[in-house]
Design a protein around this motif. Sequence first.
Motif, PDB file in Angstrom:
ATOM      1  N   GLY A   1       0.840  -1.191   0.000  1.00  0.00           N
ATOM      2  CA  GLY A   1       0.000   0.000   0.000  1.00  0.00           C
ATOM      3  C   GLY A   1       0.870   1.234   0.000  1.00  0.00           C
ATOM      4  N   PRO A   2       0.279   2.386  -0.223  1.00  0.00           N
ATOM      5  CA  PRO A   2       1.065   3.628  -0.216  1.00  0.00           C
ATOM      6  C   PRO A   2       1.517   3.986   1.190  1.00  0.00           C
ATOM      7  CG  PRO A   2      -1.253   4.141  -0.375  1.00  0.00           C
ATOM      8  CD  PRO A   2      -1.146   2.651  -0.482  1.00  0.00           C
ATOM      9  N   THR A   3       2.401   4.949   1.284  1.00  0.00           N
ATOM     10  CA  THR A   3       2.911   5.387   2.572  1.00  0.00           C
ATOM     11  C   THR A   3       1.782   5.845   3.487  1.00  0.00           C
ATOM     12  OG1 THR A   3       4.541   6.841   3.602  1.00  0.00           O
ATOM     13  CG2 THR A   3       3.311   7.770   1.764  1.00  0.00           C
ATOM     14  N   ALA A   4       1.930   5.578   4.776  1.00  0.00           N
ATOM     15  CA  ALA A   4       0.977   5.982   5.820  1.00  0.00           C
ATOM     16  C   ALA A   4      -0.378   5.280   5.715  1.00  0.00           C
ATOM     17  CB  ALA A   4       0.767   7.502   5.808  1.00  0.00           C
ATOM     18  N   SER A   5      -0.403   4.084   5.116  1.00  0.00           N
ATOM     19  CA  SER A   5      -1.676   3.363   4.997  1.00  0.00           C
ATOM     20  C   SER A   5      -1.906   2.354   6.114  1.00  0.00           C
ATOM     21  CB  SER A   5      -1.765   2.665   3.638  1.00  0.00           C
ATOM     22  OG  SER A   5      -0.678   1.777   3.430  1.00  0.00           O
ATOM     23  N   GLY A   6      -0.910   2.165   7.001  1.00  0.00           N
ATOM     24  CA  GLY A   6      -1.095   1.241   8.121  1.00  0.00           C
ATOM     25  C   GLY A   6      -0.638  -0.176   7.840  1.00  0.00           C
ATOM     26  N   LYS A   7       0.287  -0.353   6.910  1.00  0.00           N
ATOM     27  CA  LYS A   7       0.743  -1.683   6.517  1.00  0.00           C
ATOM     28  C   LYS A   7       1.386  -2.444   7.678  1.00  0.00           C
ATOM     29  CE  LYS A   7       3.383   0.044   3.295  1.00  0.00           C
ATOM     30  NZ  LYS A   7       2.984   1.474   3.332  1.00  0.00           N
ATOM     31  N   THR A   8       2.282  -1.762   8.405  1.00  0.00           N
ATOM     32  CA  THR A   8       3.022  -2.453   9.462  1.00  0.00           C
ATOM     33  C   THR A   8       2.084  -2.954  10.555  1.00  0.00           C
ATOM     34  OG1 THR A   8       4.998  -1.108   9.057  1.00  0.00           O
ATOM     35  CG2 THR A   8       4.850  -2.227  11.181  1.00  0.00           C
ATOM     36  N   LYS A   9       1.150  -2.129  10.968  1.00  0.00           N
ATOM     37  CA  LYS A   9       0.210  -2.542  12.022  1.00  0.00           C
ATOM     38  C   LYS A   9      -0.559  -3.791  11.617  1.00  0.00           C
ATOM     39  CE  LYS A   9      -3.598  -0.879  14.922  1.00  0.00           C
ATOM     40  NZ  LYS A   9      -4.496   0.267  15.241  1.00  0.00           N
ATOM     41  N   LEU A  10      -1.053  -3.810  10.389  1.00  0.00           N
ATOM     42  CA  LEU A  10      -1.800  -4.980   9.926  1.00  0.00           C
ATOM     43  C   LEU A  10      -0.881  -6.193   9.809  1.00  0.00           C
ATOM     44  CD1 LEU A  10      -4.417  -6.250   8.903  1.00  0.00           C
ATOM     45  CD2 LEU A  10      -3.797  -5.479   6.589  1.00  0.00           C
ATOM     46  N   ALA A  11       0.306  -6.012   9.246  1.00  0.00           N
ATOM     47  CA  ALA A  11       1.228  -7.128   9.065  1.00  0.00           C
ATOM     48  C   ALA A  11       1.615  -7.755  10.401  1.00  0.00           C
ATOM     49  CB  ALA A  11       2.475  -6.667   8.320  1.00  0.00           C
ATOM     50  N   VAL A  12       1.886  -6.926  11.405  1.00  0.00           N
ATOM     51  CA  VAL A  12       2.255  -7.430  12.729  1.00  0.00           C
ATOM     52  C   VAL A  12       1.093  -8.202  13.350  1.00  0.00           C
ATOM     53  CG1 VAL A  12       2.785  -6.722  15.089  1.00  0.00           C
ATOM     54  CG2 VAL A  12       4.035  -5.710  13.184  1.00  0.00           C
ATOM     55  N   SER A  13      -0.113  -7.663  13.229  1.00  0.00           N
ATOM     56  CA  SER A  13      -1.278  -8.343  13.802  1.00  0.00           C
ATOM     57  C   SER A  13      -1.527  -9.686  13.116  1.00  0.00           C
ATOM     58  CB  SER A  13      -2.513  -7.446  13.670  1.00  0.00           C
ATOM     59  OG  SER A  13      -3.605  -7.980  14.370  1.00  0.00           O
ATOM     60  N   LEU A  14      -1.328  -9.746  11.805  1.00  0.00           N
ATOM     61  CA  LEU A  14      -1.496 -11.005  11.075  1.00  0.00           C
ATOM     62  C   LEU A  14      -0.356 -11.973  11.370  1.00  0.00           C
ATOM     63  CD1 LEU A  14      -2.762  -9.594   7.661  1.00  0.00           C
ATOM     64  CD2 LEU A  14      -4.120 -10.752   9.428  1.00  0.00           C
ATOM     65  N   ALA A  15       0.841 -11.460  11.608  1.00  0.00           N
ATOM     66  CA  ALA A  15       1.953 -12.323  12.014  1.00  0.00           C
ATOM     67  C   ALA A  15       1.650 -12.979  13.351  1.00  0.00           C
ATOM     68  CB  ALA A  15       3.249 -11.512  12.100  1.00  0.00           C
TER      69      ALA A  15
END
Length: 312
Positions: A11-25
Amino acid sequence: MFPNPLLIILGPTASGKTKLAVSLADEFNGEIISADSRQIFKGMDIGTGKDLAEYHINGKQIPYHLINIRSAGDKYNVNLFKEDFYHSFQDINQRNRLPILCGGTGMYIHSVLQNYELTAVPRDESLRAKYEGFSREQLQDTLNSYPKKLREQADSSSSKRLIRAIEIAEYLQYNDVKKKERPIINPIVIGLQSDLTTRRDRILARLDLRLKNGLIEEVESLLANGVSLEILTFYGLEYKFVASYLVGDIDFVSLKERLGIAICQFAKRQMTFFRKMEKDGVQINWLNADDQFSMLKSKAIQLINSKFDNEK
């Protein structure tokens, strides 16, 4: 789980990718591989949005890869990324954990999905210098002068990429590129998007926070540690504009205004590249980044479970 699974969050910058990826991990016993062209560098934390605190969830640390693996000032490219990615990917898979590739550098992600061998074609500085002042039309004409088979996968979306396509075509006239054996990846790609106004507001709010939390001091430290102005300009966005501010080329008001505009334009270019990936056959399952996080996560889990169930 099917062989060689890979979950991709883009996704583009500031879309919340890391938060979602960590939660799915946390949900799927995963580890994160960064697909960010600048998070690999040590000491570039605030400007690249590493947000390492986000990797702590429910009392545990989610492992991450390809972050802080190079010193600031080093050069890095898509071919080096591919080598580092496959090393991490195979290591994670062998330990029966789920690899999650997360980031916004579309070229890195696309290179993995297409296993594009031409990333191994070396730079030709003399060729690049020769074509530096050419218009896009002149560059396109030059590229078209090469046999079609040497430019079939060319990206003509910018002058920079046209020069790279010419560089590749010129190399292939006299050299072969050996194909490396890679594991066949079974990916599911989840993309985060939001409406333009919300995305802009999120970008500007995050920029304010970064300026308050030491972005300028971070760039000062990089300069003090010997990272050149030229390299910081090459790294772009936050590092380019803050460096210009520190050497007196622009004032703080201009820094904030021009950097905000540049990041918004960058986000637009990211989305354009993701759309190009779709045209190249990559299926991206788009989710609304503006949804409540619990709903967003639930939709992502449904997509992942559906993929896993269908591949059993």
